[in-house]
Motif scaffolding. Structure first.
Motif, mmCIF file in Angstrom:
data_model
loop_
_atom_site.group_PDB
_atom_site.id
_atom_site.type_symbol
_atom_site.label_atom_id
_atom_site.label_comp_id
_atom_site.label_asym_id
_atom_site.label_seq_id
_atom_site.Cartn_x
_atom_site.Cartn_y
_atom_site.Cartn_z
ATOM 1 N N ILE A 1 0.841 -1.197 0.000
ATOM 2 C CA ILE A 1 0.000 0.000 0.000
ATOM 3 C C ILE A 1 0.878 1.250 0.000
ATOM 4 C CG2 ILE A 1 -1.666 1.334 1.348
ATOM 5 C CD1 ILE A 1 -2.930 -1.280 2.209
ATOM 6 N N GLU A 2 1.954 1.241 0.785
ATOM 7 C CA GLU A 2 2.878 2.374 0.798
ATOM 8 C C GLU A 2 3.482 2.599 -0.583
ATOM 9 O OE1 GLU A 2 4.501 2.362 5.417
ATOM 10 O OE2 GLU A 2 5.513 1.123 3.914
ATOM 11 N N HIS A 3 3.840 1.499 -1.267
ATOM 12 C CA HIS A 3 4.405 1.595 -2.622
ATOM 13 C C HIS A 3 3.377 2.191 -3.580
ATOM 14 C CE1 HIS A 3 7.029 0.264 -5.996
ATOM 15 N NE2 HIS A 3 5.867 0.125 -6.635
ATOM 16 N N ALA A 4 2.124 1.722 -3.486
ATOM 17 C CA ALA A 4 1.075 2.221 -4.374
ATOM 18 C C ALA A 4 0.841 3.715 -4.165
ATOM 19 C CB ALA A 4 -0.219 1.450 -4.129
ATOM 20 N N ILE A 5 0.896 4.164 -2.907
ATOM 21 C CA ILE A 5 0.696 5.581 -2.609
ATOM 22 C C ILE A 5 1.871 6.413 -3.124
ATOM 23 C CG2 ILE A 5 0.499 7.276 -0.753
ATOM 24 C CD1 ILE A 5 -0.979 5.125 0.873
ATOM 25 N N LYS A 6 3.083 5.937 -2.856
ATOM 26 C CA LYS A 6 4.282 6.691 -3.232
ATOM 27 C C LYS A 6 4.396 6.875 -4.737
ATOM 28 C CE LYS A 6 9.325 6.667 -2.790
ATOM 29 N NZ LYS A 6 10.505 5.953 -2.192
ATOM 30 N N PHE A 7 4.121 5.805 -5.501
ATOM 31 C CA PHE A 7 4.297 5.863 -6.949
ATOM 32 C C PHE A 7 2.977 6.058 -7.694
ATOM 33 C CE2 PHE A 7 7.981 3.528 -5.336
ATOM 34 C CZ PHE A 7 9.011 4.258 -5.920
ATOM 35 N N LYS A 8 1.902 6.348 -6.926
ATOM 36 C CA LYS A 8 0.591 6.650 -7.505
ATOM 37 C C LYS A 8 0.144 5.551 -8.473
ATOM 38 C CE LYS A 8 1.249 11.649 -7.022
ATOM 39 N NZ LYS A 8 0.446 11.725 -5.799
ATOM 40 N N ARG A 9 0.206 4.321 -7.985
ATOM 41 C CA ARG A 9 -0.213 3.174 -8.777
ATOM 42 C C ARG A 9 -1.526 2.604 -8.238
ATOM 43 N NH1 ARG A 9 2.227 2.598 -13.712
ATOM 44 N NH2 ARG A 9 4.476 2.983 -13.529
ATOM 45 N N ALA A 10 -2.387 2.204 -9.147
ATOM 46 C CA ALA A 10 -3.611 1.513 -8.738
ATOM 47 C C ALA A 10 -3.253 0.096 -8.301
ATOM 48 C CB ALA A 10 -4.609 1.468 -9.893
ATOM 49 N N ALA A 11 -4.153 -0.549 -7.588
ATOM 50 C CA ALA A 11 -3.908 -1.907 -7.102
ATOM 51 C C ALA A 11 -5.216 -2.686 -7.109
ATOM 52 C CB ALA A 11 -3.321 -1.874 -5.702
ATOM 53 N N SER A 12 -5.096 -3.991 -7.066
ATOM 54 C CA SER A 12 -6.261 -4.841 -6.811
ATOM 55 C C SER A 12 -6.126 -5.345 -5.380
ATOM 56 C CB SER A 12 -6.308 -6.013 -7.797
ATOM 57 O OG SER A 12 -5.162 -6.839 -7.650
ATOM 58 N N PHE B 1 -5.311 3.628 -3.464
ATOM 59 C CA PHE B 1 -4.948 4.039 -2.109
ATOM 60 C C PHE B 1 -4.318 5.432 -2.181
ATOM 61 C CE2 PHE B 1 -4.708 -0.625 -1.941
ATOM 62 C CZ PHE B 1 -5.538 -0.879 -0.863
ATOM 63 N N PHE B 2 -4.704 6.328 -1.270
ATOM 64 C CA PHE B 2 -4.120 7.672 -1.303
ATOM 65 C C PHE B 2 -3.559 8.124 0.040
ATOM 66 C CE2 PHE B 2 -8.747 8.202 -0.781
ATOM 67 C CZ PHE B 2 -8.826 9.000 0.360
ATOM 68 N N ALA B 3 -3.763 7.343 1.129
ATOM 69 C CA ALA B 3 -3.196 7.751 2.421
ATOM 70 C C ALA B 3 -3.240 6.592 3.413
ATOM 71 C CB ALA B 3 -3.939 8.949 2.989
ATOM 72 N N LEU B 4 -2.284 6.632 4.363
ATOM 73 C CA LEU B 4 -2.286 5.750 5.528
ATOM 74 C C LEU B 4 -2.302 6.640 6.761
ATOM 75 C CD1 LEU B 4 0.386 3.011 4.671
ATOM 76 C CD2 LEU B 4 -2.076 2.671 4.911
ATOM 77 N N VAL B 5 -3.221 6.385 7.676
ATOM 78 C CA VAL B 5 -3.314 7.183 8.895
ATOM 79 C C VAL B 5 -3.434 6.245 10.090
ATOM 80 C CG1 VAL B 5 -4.390 9.145 7.728
ATOM 81 C CG2 VAL B 5 -5.829 7.356 8.706
ATOM 82 N N GLU B 6 -3.038 6.724 11.244
ATOM 83 C CA GLU B 6 -3.149 5.939 12.470
ATOM 84 C C GLU B 6 -4.144 6.595 13.401
ATOM 85 O OE1 GLU B 6 -0.405 4.452 16.217
ATOM 86 O OE2 GLU B 6 0.546 4.877 14.291
ATOM 87 N N GLN B 7 -5.115 5.813 13.881
ATOM 88 C CA GLN B 7 -6.109 6.323 14.806
ATOM 89 C C GLN B 7 -6.205 5.396 16.009
ATOM 90 O OE1 GLN B 7 -9.870 6.952 12.858
ATOM 91 N NE2 GLN B 7 -9.143 8.689 11.679
ATOM 92 N N THR B 8 -5.880 5.919 17.170
ATOM 93 C CA THR B 8 -5.931 5.171 18.429
ATOM 94 C C THR B 8 -5.188 3.839 18.315
ATOM 95 O OG1 THR B 8 -8.199 6.042 18.555
ATOM 96 C CG2 THR B 8 -7.475 4.633 20.364
ATOM 97 N N GLY B 9 -4.018 3.881 17.695
ATOM 98 C CA GLY B 9 -3.190 2.686 17.594
ATOM 99 C C GLY B 9 -3.565 1.757 16.463
ATOM 100 N N VAL B 10 -4.571 2.126 15.654
ATOM 101 C CA VAL B 10 -4.997 1.275 14.542
ATOM 102 C C VAL B 10 -4.586 1.932 13.231
ATOM 103 C CG1 VAL B 10 -6.943 0.146 13.414
ATOM 104 C CG2 VAL B 10 -6.947 0.449 15.881
ATOM 105 N N LEU B 11 -3.851 1.208 12.399
ATOM 106 C CA LEU B 11 -3.407 1.733 11.115
ATOM 107 C C LEU B 11 -4.545 1.597 10.103
ATOM 108 C CD1 LEU B 11 -0.932 2.968 9.755
ATOM 109 C CD2 LEU B 11 -0.275 0.671 9.009
#
Length: 231
Positions: free
Chosen positions: A146-157, A178-188
């Protein structure tokens, strides 16, 4: 026949391959304020088993007998699945104190039902000592993809767990942006859009996403207006 007692007994019996003994059932009933003798409980179980109306199964290979609900029983679709049960237990732990009491109570009721479905055994990754570090239990490959897809702006299945009609299902999506990863109350959490025409944005815990495959096509980037649709 005590219908309320029978319904409570059925709520406490897990689906196969798990099972529960008569003594364990007697103890759980007692915790709910239903004091019954072992003999009466055995009669109740045998009567429900003989009726063939509740999907009840009896394991006679060992004593005491193990009792369970057949996983293929036709009434199973109306009962809480294992994955939905785990989600309710997680939700109960993450409830903010500012929520109205009636909402918190409804979640607590569902969490109690979830524990019944899990035969009273809370998953180790939901233990109070670990829930602040849930992301360490994640599939690191999924996170890196997911990080790779966000960084290089690639779609994924990907396969994404969705709850439909109170049942959890793993659905295959041929294109996810995928366009972002966020952490909320310890949950990615992962933020994403699906397909090429759907304009809503979604956010789900990473543990509800699997089988991510990078596609050789650019991903979609949500507009500020679309970000307001985040669900």
């Amino acid at each position: 026949m005590n219908s309320q007692r029978h319904l409570t007994i059925l709520e406490l019996i897990p689906y196969q391959p798990s099972s529960i003994s008569t003594s364990e059932l007697k103890s759980k009933l007692s915790n709910r304020g239903m004091v019954v003798s072992a003999r009466m409980l055995q009669r109740d179980l045998q009567a429900m088993f003989d009726s063939s109306s509740f999907g009840l199964e009896k394991d006679i290979r060992t004593k005491p007998y193990g009792w369970s609900i057949n996983a293929q029983w036709r009434g199973a679709s109306t009962r809480m699945s294992m994955e939905v049960a785990e989600h309710y237990l997680l939700l109960e732990q993450l409830l903010p104190h500012s929520l109205p009491s009636d909402i918190k109570q409804s979640v607590h009721v569902k969490a109690e039902q979830a524990l019944n479905r899990l035969n009273g055994q809370k998953p180790s990754w939901l233990d109070e000592d670990h829930h602040k570090h849930l992301k360490i239990n994640l599939d690191s490959k999924v996170v890196s993809q997911i990080e790779h897809a966000i960084k290089f702006k690639r779609a994924a299945s990907a396969n994404i767990c969705r709850v439909l009609y109170k049942e959890a299902h793993w659905l295959a999506f041929s294109e996810v942006s995928f366009f972002a990863l966020v952490e909320q109350t310890g949950v990615l959490m992962a933020q994403f859009m699906v397909g090429t025409l759907h304009d809503k944005c979604y956010q789900l815990p990473i543990y509800r996403i699997r089988n991510v495959q990078i596609l050789q096509k650019p991903s979609r980037t949500p507009s500020q207006t679309q970000l307001l649709t985040l669900r």
